[in-house]
Design a protein around this motif. Structure first.
Motif, PDB file in Angstrom:
ATOM      1  N   GLY A  38      -7.502  19.846  -4.169  1.00  0.00           N
ATOM      2  CA  GLY A  38      -8.946  19.753  -4.273  1.00  0.00           C
ATOM      3  C   GLY A  38      -9.571  21.066  -4.716  1.00  0.00           C
ATOM      4  O   GLY A  38      -8.909  21.922  -5.302  1.00  0.00           O
ATOM      5  N   PRO A  39     -10.856  21.209  -4.434  1.00  0.00           N
ATOM      6  CA  PRO A  39     -11.672  20.359  -3.566  1.00  0.00           C
ATOM      7  C   PRO A  39     -12.148  19.093  -4.266  1.00  0.00           C
ATOM      8  O   PRO A  39     -12.018  18.952  -5.482  1.00  0.00           O
ATOM      9  N   THR A  40     -12.692  18.174  -3.471  1.00  0.00           N
ATOM     10  CA  THR A  40     -13.327  17.001  -4.035  1.00  0.00           C
ATOM     11  C   THR A  40     -14.659  17.411  -4.654  1.00  0.00           C
ATOM     12  O   THR A  40     -15.128  18.534  -4.463  1.00  0.00           O
ATOM     13  N   ARG A  41     -15.258  16.507  -5.359  1.00  0.00           N
ATOM     14  CA  ARG A  41     -16.529  16.792  -6.005  1.00  0.00           C
ATOM     15  C   ARG A  41     -17.622  17.048  -4.969  1.00  0.00           C
ATOM     16  O   ARG A  41     -17.666  16.405  -3.924  1.00  0.00           O
ATOM     17  N   LEU A  62      -7.667  12.865  -2.286  1.00  0.00           N
ATOM     18  CA  LEU A  62      -7.087  14.041  -2.925  1.00  0.00           C
ATOM     19  C   LEU A  62      -5.633  13.740  -3.289  1.00  0.00           C
ATOM     20  O   LEU A  62      -4.851  13.289  -2.445  1.00  0.00           O
ATOM     21  N   SER A  63      -5.278  14.010  -4.519  1.00  0.00           N
ATOM     22  CA  SER A  63      -3.921  13.751  -4.979  1.00  0.00           C
ATOM     23  C   SER A  63      -2.932  14.757  -4.402  1.00  0.00           C
ATOM     24  O   SER A  63      -3.196  15.957  -4.371  1.00  0.00           O
ATOM     25  N   SER A  65      -1.306  10.370  -1.841  1.00  0.00           N
ATOM     26  CA  SER A  65      -2.627  11.004  -1.813  1.00  0.00           C
ATOM     27  C   SER A  65      -3.173  10.977  -0.391  1.00  0.00           C
ATOM     28  O   SER A  65      -2.704  10.228   0.462  1.00  0.00           O
ATOM     29  N   PHE A  66      -4.174  11.828  -0.167  1.00  0.00           N
ATOM     30  CA  PHE A  66      -4.883  11.842   1.101  1.00  0.00           C
ATOM     31  C   PHE A  66      -6.157  11.030   0.922  1.00  0.00           C
ATOM     32  O   PHE A  66      -6.928  11.270  -0.007  1.00  0.00           O
ATOM     33  N   LYS A  67      -6.366  10.063   1.827  1.00  0.00           N
ATOM     34  CA  LYS A  67      -7.531   9.192   1.730  1.00  0.00           C
ATOM     35  C   LYS A  67      -8.294   9.196   3.037  1.00  0.00           C
ATOM     36  O   LYS A  67      -7.702   9.292   4.109  1.00  0.00           O
ATOM     37  N   GLY A  68      -9.613   9.084   2.929  1.00  0.00           N
ATOM     38  CA  GLY A  68     -10.414   9.037   4.139  1.00  0.00           C
ATOM     39  C   GLY A  68     -11.890   9.032   3.832  1.00  0.00           C
ATOM     40  O   GLY A  68     -12.319   8.635   2.744  1.00  0.00           O
TER      41      GLY A  68
END
Length: 240
Positions: free
Chosen positions: A149-152, A166-167, A120-123
């Motif tokens: 995504g997008p994220t919420r 994001l997975s 996953s992408f983390k930040g």
């Protein structure tokens, strides 16, 4: 010539967004988001109880992932002057799998890196401006054509920072690009209207469901990680 939204169409959009049906749909989605977050918290408790964090293999993966991120930050710092306040994806900026994204776009400062252990992408994304940024969210675009995504969507006050994830489960890629968005940006409507089915891939066609889909993918990966760790443990116990 860029297309513009007529006052009548703009008014219709506002009416639809304020409609009881849309409000109820969003309320239902918010409930599902809350349930997924509760499930992820319970999975974390299960991981602790089962002692999964002590698994040698997983620990090694995390150490390797952190090493990649450190290397990526060094590489990215060297090239940061190339884009500075650049527009990320729109400027054609692409970085390799082990690099860290660190850039500000329209007041949103995004730091993001790929974590191999969790796929996953983390930040984080932070409001670096002096005004409130509404509906902030993050997308990632991979070299294989997939969009994550997008994220919420979240409103960010000046100086506020939130975590984003994001997975990228089972995704094979060489490079990636990303960008934070706020409000309703041109060519990035409230639900990414007009995207082709090829670009959407396995994601829901309804853009409003994609943040929830991302969270479900993250939950699924976490459950899979625990299952694999427990399976390895049972195998070791049988061989004793």
């Amino acid at each position: 010539m860029k297309p513009t939204m007529t006052p009548a169409l703009y008014g219709l959009c506002l009416t639809l967004l304020a409609s009881p049906a849309f409000s109820q749909q969003q309320a239902d989605i918010d409930k599902l988001h809350a349930l997924v977050q509760q499930a992820r918290a319970q999975v974390e408790v299960l991981r602790e109880v089962a002692g999964i964090r002590g698994e040698r293999r997983e620990g090694r993966e995390h150490r390797e992932g952190r090493g990649e991120h450190r290397e990526g930050r060094g590489e990215h710092r060297e090239g940061r002057g190339e884009h500075g306040e650049g527009r990320g994806e729109e400027s054609g900026k692409r970085i390799s799998k082990n690099q860290t994204w660190d850039a500000t776009r329209n007041g949103a400062h995004l730091i993001l890196a790929y974590d191999a252990a969790s796929q996953s992408f983390k930040g984080t994304v932070e409001n670096a401006s002096t005004k409130v940024l509404s509906q902030v969210r993050v997308e990632v675009h991979l070299s294989n054509g997939a969009e994550l995504g997008p994220t919420r969507r979240i409103d960010l006050a000046p100086g506020k920072k939130i975590s984003v994830e994001l997975s990228a489960a089972d995704q094979k890629f060489e490079w990636w690009t990303t960008h934070p968005e706020a409000g309703t940006e041109e060519n990035h409507g409230s639900e990414h209207e007009g995207e082709s089915s090829e670009r959407v891939g396995d994601r829901p066609q309804a853009g409003v469901l994609r943040p929830l889909y991302n969270e479900l993918l993250l939950l699924n990966r976490e459950i899979k990680t625990i299952s694999e760790a427990l399976r390895r443990r049972r195998g070791r116990e049988r061989r004793r």
